[in-house]
Design a protein around this motif. Structure first.
Motif, mmCIF file in Angstrom:
data_model
loop_
_atom_site.group_PDB
_atom_site.id
_atom_site.type_symbol
_atom_site.label_atom_id
_atom_site.label_comp_id
_atom_site.label_asym_id
_atom_site.label_seq_id
_atom_site.Cartn_x
_atom_site.Cartn_y
_atom_site.Cartn_z
ATOM 1 N N MET A 896 0.808 -1.234 0.000
ATOM 2 C CA MET A 896 0.000 0.000 0.000
ATOM 3 C C MET A 896 0.833 1.272 0.000
ATOM 4 N N LEU A 897 2.115 1.182 0.418
ATOM 5 C CA LEU A 897 2.983 2.361 0.391
ATOM 6 C C LEU A 897 3.538 2.604 -1.000
ATOM 7 N N LYS A 898 4.008 1.544 -1.658
ATOM 8 C CA LYS A 898 4.570 1.696 -3.002
ATOM 9 C C LYS A 898 3.488 2.047 -4.024
ATOM 10 N N GLN A 899 2.246 1.629 -3.763
ATOM 11 C CA GLN A 899 1.160 1.890 -4.708
ATOM 12 C C GLN A 899 0.430 3.199 -4.427
ATOM 13 N N ALA A 900 0.732 3.808 -3.302
ATOM 14 C CA ALA A 900 0.041 5.050 -2.928
ATOM 15 C C ALA A 900 0.430 6.199 -3.853
ATOM 16 N N PRO A 901 -0.503 7.168 -3.997
ATOM 17 C CA PRO A 901 -1.834 7.223 -3.395
ATOM 18 C C PRO A 901 -2.849 6.399 -4.180
ATOM 19 N N HIS A 902 -3.928 6.008 -3.504
ATOM 20 C CA HIS A 902 -4.983 5.222 -4.129
ATOM 21 C C HIS A 902 -6.127 6.132 -4.531
ATOM 22 N N THR A 903 -6.568 5.984 -5.744
ATOM 23 C CA THR A 903 -7.649 6.808 -6.272
ATOM 24 C C THR A 903 -8.947 6.014 -6.297
ATOM 25 N N LEU A 904 -10.017 6.717 -6.576
ATOM 26 C CA LEU A 904 -11.311 6.046 -6.705
ATOM 27 C C LEU A 904 -11.279 5.042 -7.849
ATOM 28 N N ALA A 905 -10.493 5.334 -8.878
ATOM 29 C CA ALA A 905 -10.356 4.393 -9.996
ATOM 30 C C ALA A 905 -9.768 3.066 -9.525
ATOM 31 N N ASP A 906 -8.839 3.127 -8.575
ATOM 32 C CA ASP A 906 -8.277 1.893 -8.020
ATOM 33 C C ASP A 906 -9.360 1.080 -7.322
ATOM 34 N N ILE A 907 -10.148 1.746 -6.509
ATOM 35 C CA ILE A 907 -11.142 1.049 -5.696
ATOM 36 C C ILE A 907 -12.255 0.471 -6.559
ATOM 37 N N LEU A 908 -12.549 1.113 -7.672
ATOM 38 C CA LEU A 908 -13.601 0.622 -8.573
ATOM 39 C C LEU A 908 -13.084 -0.387 -9.583
ATOM 40 N N ASP A 909 -11.789 -0.661 -9.564
ATOM 41 C CA ASP A 909 -11.178 -1.573 -10.534
ATOM 42 C C ASP A 909 -11.551 -3.017 -10.189
ATOM 43 N N ASP A 910 -12.234 -3.686 -11.124
ATOM 44 C CA ASP A 910 -12.624 -5.088 -10.904
ATOM 45 C C ASP A 910 -11.434 -6.031 -10.918
ATOM 46 N N ASN A 911 -10.304 -5.558 -11.452
ATOM 47 C CA ASN A 911 -9.115 -6.410 -11.569
ATOM 48 C C ASN A 911 -8.132 -6.179 -10.417
ATOM 49 N N TRP A 912 -8.670 -5.932 -9.257
ATOM 50 C CA TRP A 912 -7.824 -5.711 -8.068
ATOM 51 C C TRP A 912 -6.997 -6.966 -7.803
ATOM 52 N N ASP A 913 -5.679 -6.828 -7.858
ATOM 53 C CA ASP A 913 -4.813 -7.997 -7.706
ATOM 54 C C ASP A 913 -3.694 -7.739 -6.700
ATOM 55 N N ARG A 914 -4.002 -6.965 -5.696
ATOM 56 C CA ARG A 914 -2.958 -6.573 -4.737
ATOM 57 C C ARG A 914 -3.100 -7.375 -3.441
ATOM 58 N N PRO A 915 -1.990 -7.600 -2.760
ATOM 59 C CA PRO A 915 -2.017 -8.443 -1.557
ATOM 60 C C PRO A 915 -2.498 -7.709 -0.306
ATOM 61 N N TYR A 916 -3.306 -6.687 -0.488
ATOM 62 C CA TYR A 916 -3.937 -5.972 0.612
ATOM 63 C C TYR A 916 -5.312 -5.552 0.126
ATOM 64 N N SER A 917 -6.204 -5.304 1.046
ATOM 65 C CA SER A 917 -7.593 -5.068 0.671
ATOM 66 C C SER A 917 -7.825 -3.632 0.218
ATOM 67 N N LYS A 918 -8.956 -3.432 -0.457
ATOM 68 C CA LYS A 918 -9.344 -2.073 -0.837
ATOM 69 C C LYS A 918 -9.613 -1.222 0.407
ATOM 70 N N GLN A 919 -10.122 -1.856 1.440
ATOM 71 C CA GLN A 919 -10.347 -1.141 2.704
ATOM 72 C C GLN A 919 -9.030 -0.621 3.259
ATOM 73 N N GLN A 920 -7.992 -1.481 3.256
ATOM 74 C CA GLN A 920 -6.687 -1.050 3.738
ATOM 75 C C GLN A 920 -6.110 0.066 2.870
ATOM 76 N N ALA A 921 -6.399 0.010 1.590
ATOM 77 C CA ALA A 921 -5.866 1.003 0.660
ATOM 78 C C ALA A 921 -6.473 2.377 0.891
ATOM 79 N N ALA A 922 -7.797 2.437 0.935
ATOM 80 C CA ALA A 922 -8.486 3.723 0.905
ATOM 81 C C ALA A 922 -8.930 4.218 2.271
ATOM 82 N N TYR A 923 -9.163 3.292 3.205
ATOM 83 C CA TYR A 923 -9.654 3.675 4.528
ATOM 84 C C TYR A 923 -8.798 3.016 5.605
ATOM 85 N N PRO A 924 -7.511 3.388 5.680
ATOM 86 C CA PRO A 924 -6.591 2.692 6.580
ATOM 87 C C PRO A 924 -6.901 2.881 8.060
ATOM 88 N N LEU A 925 -7.585 3.961 8.427
ATOM 89 C CA LEU A 925 -8.071 4.164 9.788
ATOM 90 C C LEU A 925 -9.547 4.550 9.703
#
Length: 960
Positions: A896-925
């Motif tokens: 999530m650090l190397k891929q940051a920042p995360h945009t809405l396009a990332d969260i809406l991407d059906d091809n999410w293939d990252r070893p962390y969740s969309k929740q962790q990406a966009a809403y870490p706290l």
């Protein structure tokens, strides 16, 4: 129920004090922070932190705090002493109509004026898009290949053009820069000042004389100072044959009707964008435009916005060619400019967007038509009009009646420009109407002139056919789409929504002091009494301005301990330049003009060596010790070795490392003992106000960043103001002005900016800030800035190394956290942390300055404990993510650090293939979801942008 003790009348009256609005933490929060530091009181923190040797023994001798209502009421009375007349003076400043949709939604909107310089472009795409529109506007109107994102004003832009000409001219052995006598006098003044420091020769004369000289460059005015229009194609061709670089200062509105200087052959084109919807403001702030040929792009001063791509391959904008930035190039910098005029450049760009090419042509044609009608009537009545060709300015020979008629015009409500030998100039502008033409006829010809606007109206023009513009300009869709107020409003809001500003969260930038810019401080800027004043208006009409500036002058003298203030510098870097020039001139007055060595600590801000270079000083670096302090032994050795040539020391206090150096008085004494002067960089003055004074510590001169310490907002990268305070022996050598002579400086002290008091309209902000805080409030602000910084440093130190601390382990108003050990262990860099902070809704702290691989954090006094804790909690969460990378539970490259920042396009991407969740990406706290700020682009590829430099507006399809 327990009874609450009633408040006294005095207590009730004090509940509205501004200090409660300005300082973020309340009394309970302050005590909680002090408890975490193990301290009983703020006084104890100051005792622990600030050396006793520099602390004030008495409070500031200033009036007490005033409420917001009292302050605005008093300033309104002061403003009423300004007499507003229709200013037809011209001389580079013109009345203009600020479109209300821009006035309310940009100039008066904290979403625009509280943003920071776009060093983190992923959260600055709105203003970057606006700036690239400004660049496109500049390129279209000037006919140049490349444009900057604005400079400080027209005169300093001309000085930068001269420096560029010297760098790129093939006439290498020549040292002469020629200035056409038809250039504006304030521009000639500033160019001469810059040339003297650089060691260039300057000659002012006619263009015929220019062809007789061996020169590396020339400055021309278009239209000429007297309003006439000259076709300089043959002149420019002849100058090119002599290997000279041709610079042209142009009027931006005239370029809607006149052939571009680029088509005439110019190499550099510059000017002021003020008359594109920016108030005159008694001289500023105003954005200068600057365009040049593609072949000179590596020498262009200031900032350039370019188009790159983000990690998804989408177009994204960022500051291009950043290796030219002064904080990297230091003494090899092209200039010391680190401030553009972003807010004003954006306003000018939006003015062009709002009106579009047809609307701008209508405005220009209307101004020219009124000028034509006025000229025909005067000629018909026998008045001698000097210039037969013109765009908006007429020069009249009134002979012995000059003074009489200028006074009559003034009595009728019009300011005209008085020249030499009976000459008077009249410059028409956007605000003029046919009734003004009739009134001017009456003033100049008498009541029975018998002239009629309708009878003298004609479609003929005084613009020579050879100079009439016939090419297509402003054809980009952005200039042809948003002409209704509905569309314009939505366009402005769409851009604003892409930018993170103080309206969203704290911006904890070290050395940048992003404190509250209170609404009550901002309101007077757009009062007509301040906004609509010409800088060269007669003195009797500007009494309100002069009173306000005089009161601010007195307050700044008391705060800093200096004997005199020069208000002219338009930025902190320009203040450095002005201060160094004063030192240089002082040494020359003592018969010691050979003194040219400037000692600068290795930790210094990059503008320091760049400014020294501009003052033709030789930079010698003084080392710092392991604790980040100036190595006093190294300083002592170098000062002794260079005693015969030592000019000055430039030092920041507290240090750039965020520490109160204990030996600062000894440092100043060493320099003075060897004949040098001490220049104190005012970047960290926010940690001195009310507690210490640079003038008492030992500084001879210091600039004050009013856009930091004294609450002028940063505006997305400008405006700024950097007045300097000086001791009495330097006071005669600060900047004067050729058009408006100032009291105090020597008459031959040249100007450093176009207007006598710089960007005078925003001085009202700092005036109100100081008045509303008063002596106690100013000290409380400094104390709370130190408290907030130490509280954050304490919490962060449990998770990150704090690089430098001073006495008792304390920091000043900022701290540096060291990410280098974490990078070595995990591969996560300071840039990764900076980008990840965006996912939490924060702008990154200052990255890799003054130490590579670090973050410098300055919370300011305006942030509450809750906001400080939010930021620290984000940093702690990021540290936990780094720990997962260190432990191998997160992929070293796909996290999530190397891929940051995360945009809405990332969260809406059906091809999410990252070893962390969309929740962790966009809403870490959990609290991030409350008002989530979405970066509009993913991480930008800077290398691609530099290798594929593209600095004009992308097609609209790229945004879809």
């Amino acid at each position: 129920m327990s009874q609450v003790s009633p408040l006294s009348l005095e207590q009730l009256e004090n509940t509205g004090e501004f200090i409660e609005r300005h300082v973020g933490p309340d009394a309970t929060e302050r005590q909680q922070m002090l408890d975490s530091l193990g301290l009983p009181s703020l006084d104890q923190l100051i005792d622990d932190t600030v050396p006793k040797s520099i602390r004030l023994s008495q409070p500031l001798a200033m009036e007490g705090a005033r409420t917001e209502a009292e302050t605005l009421g008093y300033l309104k009375q002061v403003a009423g002493k300004n007499q507003l007349k229709r200013s037809l003076i011209g001389m580079g400043y013109h009345e203009t109509l600020v479109p209300n949709v821009i006035l309310r939604n940009v100039m008066e909107n904290p979403g625009w004026y509280t943003a920071y310089t776009p060093y983190q472009p992923e959260v600055a795409q709105g203003r970057l898009e606006a700036l690239i529109t400004f660049q496109q506007l500049t390129m279209d109107l000037t006919g140049m290949d490349l444009a900057s994102a604005s400079l400080l004003d027209e005169a300093t832009a001309a000085a930068e053009a001269m420096a560029l000409a010297k760098r790129v001219s093939k006439n290498k052995k020549c040292n002469l820069f020629f200035v056409d006598e038809q250039c504006l006098p304030q521009t000639i003044d500033v160019v001469k000042t810059r040339a003297e420091a650089f060691g260039f020769d300057v000659m002012v004369g006619s263009t015929e004389q220019a062809l007789e000289q061996d020169l590396f460059g020339i400055l021309l005015q278009y239209p000429c100072r007297d309003g006439s229009l000259r076709d300089d194609r043959e002149l420019i061709a002849s100058l090119h044959e002599r290997k000279a670089i041709v610079c042209v200062a142009a009027d931006i509105l005239s370029l809607m009707l006149l052939k571009s200087p680029g088509e005439l052959g110019a190499d550099v084109v510059l000017g002021s964008a003020q008359r594109f919807g920016v108030p005159m403001g008694f001289g500023g702030p105003h954005a200068a435009f600057f365009g040049t040929r593609d072949q000179y792009k590596r020498s262009i001063p200031g900032r350039i916005i370019g188009v790159s791509v983000d990690s998804r391959g989408n177009p994204a904008m960022r500051m291009a060619m950043q290796t030219r930035e002064q904080h990297i190039r230091r003494e090899k910098a092209n200039s010391n400019i680190c401030t553009a005029q972003v807010l004003l450049a954006n306003m000018a760009a939006f003015y062009a967007v709002y009106h579009g090419p047809e609307g701008l042509k209508r405005i220009a044609n209307r101004v020219h038509r009124l000028t034509d009608i006025l000229a025909r009537g005067l000629k018909q009545a026998g008045v001698k009009v000097i210039n037969n060709s013109y765009f908006d300015t007429l020069s009249l020979d009134l002979g012995e009646r000059q003074a009489e008629l200028v006074k009559a015009a003034c009595d009728a409500g019009y300011n005209l420009y008085s020249g030499d030998q009976g000459l008077v100039s009249i410059a028409m502008n956007e605000c003029c109407s046919r009734s003004d033409v009739e009134a001017l006829w009456t003033v100049l010809l008498g009541d029975d002139h018998g002239l009629s606007v309708e009878a003298l109206d004609s479609t003929s023009t005084a613009i020579p056919v050879a100079l009439q513009r016939d090419d297509s300009i402003l054809s980009h869709e952005v200039f042809n789409r948003y002409h209704s107020e509905t569309e314009m409003l939505r366009y402005l809001k769409r851009l604003e929504n892409k930018d993170l500003s103080l309206t969203h969260s704290m911006i904890a930038l070290g050395s940048c002091t992003m404190k509250l810019n209170a609404t009550s401080e901002m309101i007077p800027v757009t009062w007509p009494e301040f906004g609509n004043m010409h800088p060269f208006a007669p003195q009797e009409q500007t009494q309100g301005y002069r009173q306000m500036i005089g009161e601010l002058d007195a307050m700044l003298r008391e705060i800093t301990g200096f004997d005199a203030i020069c208000m002219q510098p338009n930025s902190g870097a320009q203040g450095e330049y002005a201060g160094l020039l004063a030192i240089r001139k002082y040494h020359e007055s003592q018969g010691q003009g050979h003194r040219n060595v400037c000692l600068i600590p290795s930790s210094a801000h990059g503008t320091n060596p760049a400014s020294a270079m501009m003052a033709s000083m030789r930079v010698v670096v003084v080392e710092c010790d392991a604790n980040g302090n100036v190595d006093v032994d190294d300083l002592r050795t170098k000062a002794a070795e260079l005693a015969d040539s030592l000019s000055c020391l430039m030092i920041t206090y507290p240090s750039t490392h965020g520490v109160y150096e204990e030996e600062i008085i000894e440092i100043c004494n060493i320099v003075h003992q060897h004949g040098g002067q001490v220049y104190m960089d005012g970047a960290n003055l926010n940690a001195q106000v009310g507690i210490s004074k640079p003038g008492l510590i030992g500084a001879d001169v210091s600039h004050m960043n009013l856009h930091k310490t004294f609450a002028i907002p940063h505006g997305g990268g400008g405006p700024g103001m950097g007045p300097i305070g000086v001791k009495a022996h330097l006071a005669p050598f600060v900047a004067n002005h050729s058009v408006v002579q100032l009291e105090g400086p020597n008459a031959d002290s040249g100007a450093v900016s176009a207007a006598p008091w710089g960007s005078a309209s925003i001085l009202t902000i700092s005036w109100a800030y100081i008045r509303m805080l008063g002596a106690e409030g100013l000290r409380a602000s400094t104390e709370n800035a130190i408290l907030n910084a130490n509280y954050m440093a304490k919490r962060l130190s449990e998770h990150y190394p704090v690089l430098y601390t001073g006495r008792n382990g304390r920091v000043a108003h900022e701290c540096i956290i060291d990410l280098r050990p974490l990078k070595a262990a995990s591969g996560i860099s300071e840039e990764d942390v900076a980008k990840r902070l965006m996912d939490f809704g924060f702008h990154a702290p200052t990255m890799s300055f003054p130490v590579a691989g670090t973050l410098m954090i300055e919370p300011t006094e305006s942030e509450s404990k809750a906001e400080l804790d939010r930021f620290v909690d984000a940093m702690i969460a990021i540290r936990g993510e780094i720990a997962q990378v260190e432990a191998g539970t997160l992929d070293a490259d796909n996290n999530m650090l190397k891929q940051a920042p995360h945009t809405l396009a990332d969260i809406l991407d059906d091809n999410w293939d990252r070893p962390y969740s969309k929740q962790q990406a966009a809403y870490p706290l959990s609290w991030v979801a409350d008002g989530k700020f979405w970066p509009s682009v993913n991480r930008i590829d800077n290398v691609y942008g530099d290798r594929n430099l593209h600095c004009s507006c992308p097609s609209m399809d790229t945004y879809r």
